[in-house]
Design an enzyme around this catalytic site. Structure first.
Site, mmCIF file in Angstrom:
data_model
loop_
_atom_site.group_PDB
_atom_site.id
_atom_site.type_symbol
_atom_site.label_atom_id
_atom_site.label_comp_id
_atom_site.label_asym_id
_atom_site.label_seq_id
_atom_site.Cartn_x
_atom_site.Cartn_y
_atom_site.Cartn_z
ATOM 1 N N GLY A 36 0.858 -1.191 0.000
ATOM 2 C CA GLY A 36 0.000 0.000 0.000
ATOM 3 C C GLY A 36 0.887 1.231 0.000
ATOM 4 N NE ARG A 37 3.541 3.006 5.542
ATOM 5 C CZ ARG A 37 2.818 3.475 6.563
ATOM 6 N NH1 ARG A 37 2.670 4.772 6.724
ATOM 7 N NH2 ARG A 37 2.256 2.648 7.428
ATOM 8 C CB CYS A 60 -11.949 22.223 19.720
ATOM 9 S SG CYS A 60 -12.614 23.593 18.798
ATOM 10 C CD GLU A 61 -9.529 16.064 20.147
ATOM 11 O OE1 GLU A 61 -8.600 15.501 20.765
ATOM 12 O OE2 GLU A 61 -10.539 15.482 19.727
#
Ligand code: LLP
Length: 419
Positions: free
Chosen positions: A276-277, A343-344
């Site tokens: 894949g990669r 928002c993290e």
């Protein structure tokens, strides 16, 4: 080798300046290079040209149907892990006779769909799953091709979340137990055609030794099975070959090929690979626009319009992606966190990264974003997912439209009885 580079001061995907794509399609946008995809596929396939083999591109890495069609045209098969991925392969015109189906939790409906489509084989991960496949194949009056995925207990020396071939991992069947499962299937499961042995030990592996260890173990197993009269015709080595994100120096597919061929000598099997990669990872980038810059007393922040929902790998695995300006300009070098609007505090694309100072409106390019980026993206914070573009020479094509807010609530209902 990929086809993303500066020409003069402007960063290009093949013959197209990424600034032009951003102007026309907006940001954030994933940009893939057709020429790179084909080149990487051919490099992998070519590494095994001396021996019978089948490349089954691992759909999970990047499942856009235009990407799949590119590989189908090049002759690739496909490694799938869900009915959804099989649907994509069919839609892209992929050859279902070259499909292998992996995964620890295949559902009945997915098994049935795959049998009806006549895929090449299932990579089976448990005795219970094998029983289900036999039962469903019997009901459909068909025989299902099967390889047992063995867990060779080899340490791939990669991130723990993507190590899969250790006894503590949920994947595969331990080698000793696997022999019993094959024998049981030979004697009792009439709708199963035992065809192969499968193993996949992990992802982003940058050394050859773990692959060769796994190969030696599976080779031994094939010998034992043949003595039992089980005709093993395929050995599936899985995927896992790493790429360069930063300073890693993974073996080139040609070297991987040479070593695998040498160690598989005399086995008389068709080798299957599920890369894949190594094929798509460096064939894609993410282009994002700087929204704001902010100076804290401890850190500089560059706030971009791409976030962890678009490119989750840094947040999830602490992984590194190189970041470059889309246009080189004379500015001071700074150290900054490149962060998104989510928002993290875990929402970052890079931390403590040295890069040249940018201003709102500038474009940045996040490298190595072809694998496990869009395919792992989400709508968290009700953010619409990015567009995807394929460049071919001097042309570019939108291969997935940017989502709209209407897409966000599709399928959601406000039932009358509830309100
Ligand atoms: N075959 C099987 C059975 C797999 O589980 C995988 C990947 C592959 C093949 C393809 O492996 P590759 O050649 O791409 O390494 N999200 C993570 C990677 C998860 C890999 C899952 N399995 C990441 O972003 O690093």
């Amino acid at each position: 080798m990929h086809f993303f580079r500066y020409r003069g001061k402007r960063f290009h995907a093949e013959g197209v300046p990424v600034e032009r794509i951003a102007e026309e399609v907006g940001t954030p946008v994933f940009v893939y290079s057709h020429r790179t995809l084909v080149r990487h596929y051919k490099a992998f396939d070519g590494a095994f040209k001396r021996v019978p083999h089948l490349i089954c591109y691992s759909v999970k890495a990047n499942s856009n149907i235009a990407v799949l069609k590119t590989f189908a045209r090049a002759g690739s098969g496909f490694d799938i892990v869900s009915g959804g991925e099989l649907f994509r392969v069919v839609k892209a015109g992929g050859d279902v006779r070259k499909v292998v189906f992996s995964g620890v939790g295949k559902r009945d409906d997915e098994i049935e769909y795959a049998i009806r489509k006549r895929i090449l084989m299932f990579n089976v991960e448990s005795p219970q799953e094998l029983g289900r496949i036999d039962c469903i194949a019997g009901r459909l009056k068909k025989r299902a091709g099967v390889a047992i995925r063995v867990n060779p207990d080899v340490d791939p020396k990669t991130h723990p979340y993507i190590s899969t071939g250790l006894k503590k991992n949920k994947f595969g069947i331990e080698t000793e137990e696997a022999v019993k499962v094959y024998v049981h299937a030979r004697d009792n499961l009439k709708n199963i055609e035992l065809m192969g042995v499968d193993c996949h030990i992990g992802s982003q592996i940058t050394e050859l030794a773990p692959f060769i260890d796994a190969l030696k173990k599976t080779k031994k197993l094939i010998g034992v099975l043949r003595k039992e009269g089980i005709d093993i015709r395929y050995l599936n080595m899985g995927g896992g070959l790493g790429i360069t994100y930063d300073t890693e120096e993974p073996p080139h597919p040609s070297k991987y090929g040479r070593e695998v061929i040498k160690n598989a000598e005399g086995l008389d099997v068709t080798l299957i690979f599920e890369p894949g990669r190594s094929i798509v990872g460096n064939a894609g980038i993410l282009v994002t626009r700087v929204l704001y810059t902010k100076k804290g007393s401890l850190k500089n922040f560059i706030i971009t319009d791409a976030a962890m929902n678009d490119l989750p790998r840094p947040s999830l695995y602490g992984s590194y992606h190189a970041i470059k300006p889309a246009r080189i300009k004379a500015s001071e070098e700074i150290t900054a966190d490149v962060v998104g609007p989510i928002c993290e505090s875990g929402d970052f694309l890079a931390r403590d990264r040295e890069l040249s100072a940018v201003e709102p409106g500038d474009l940045l390019v996040v490298m190595s974003a072809g694998a496990y980026c869009f395919s792992m993206s989400s709508n968290y914070n009700s953010r619409t997912r990015a567009a995807e573009v394929m460049v071919k020479g001097r042309d570019f094509f939108v291969i997935r439209k940017r989502e709209t807010v209407r897409d966000l609530t599709r399928g959601e209902v406000l039932p009358q009885g509830l309100f």
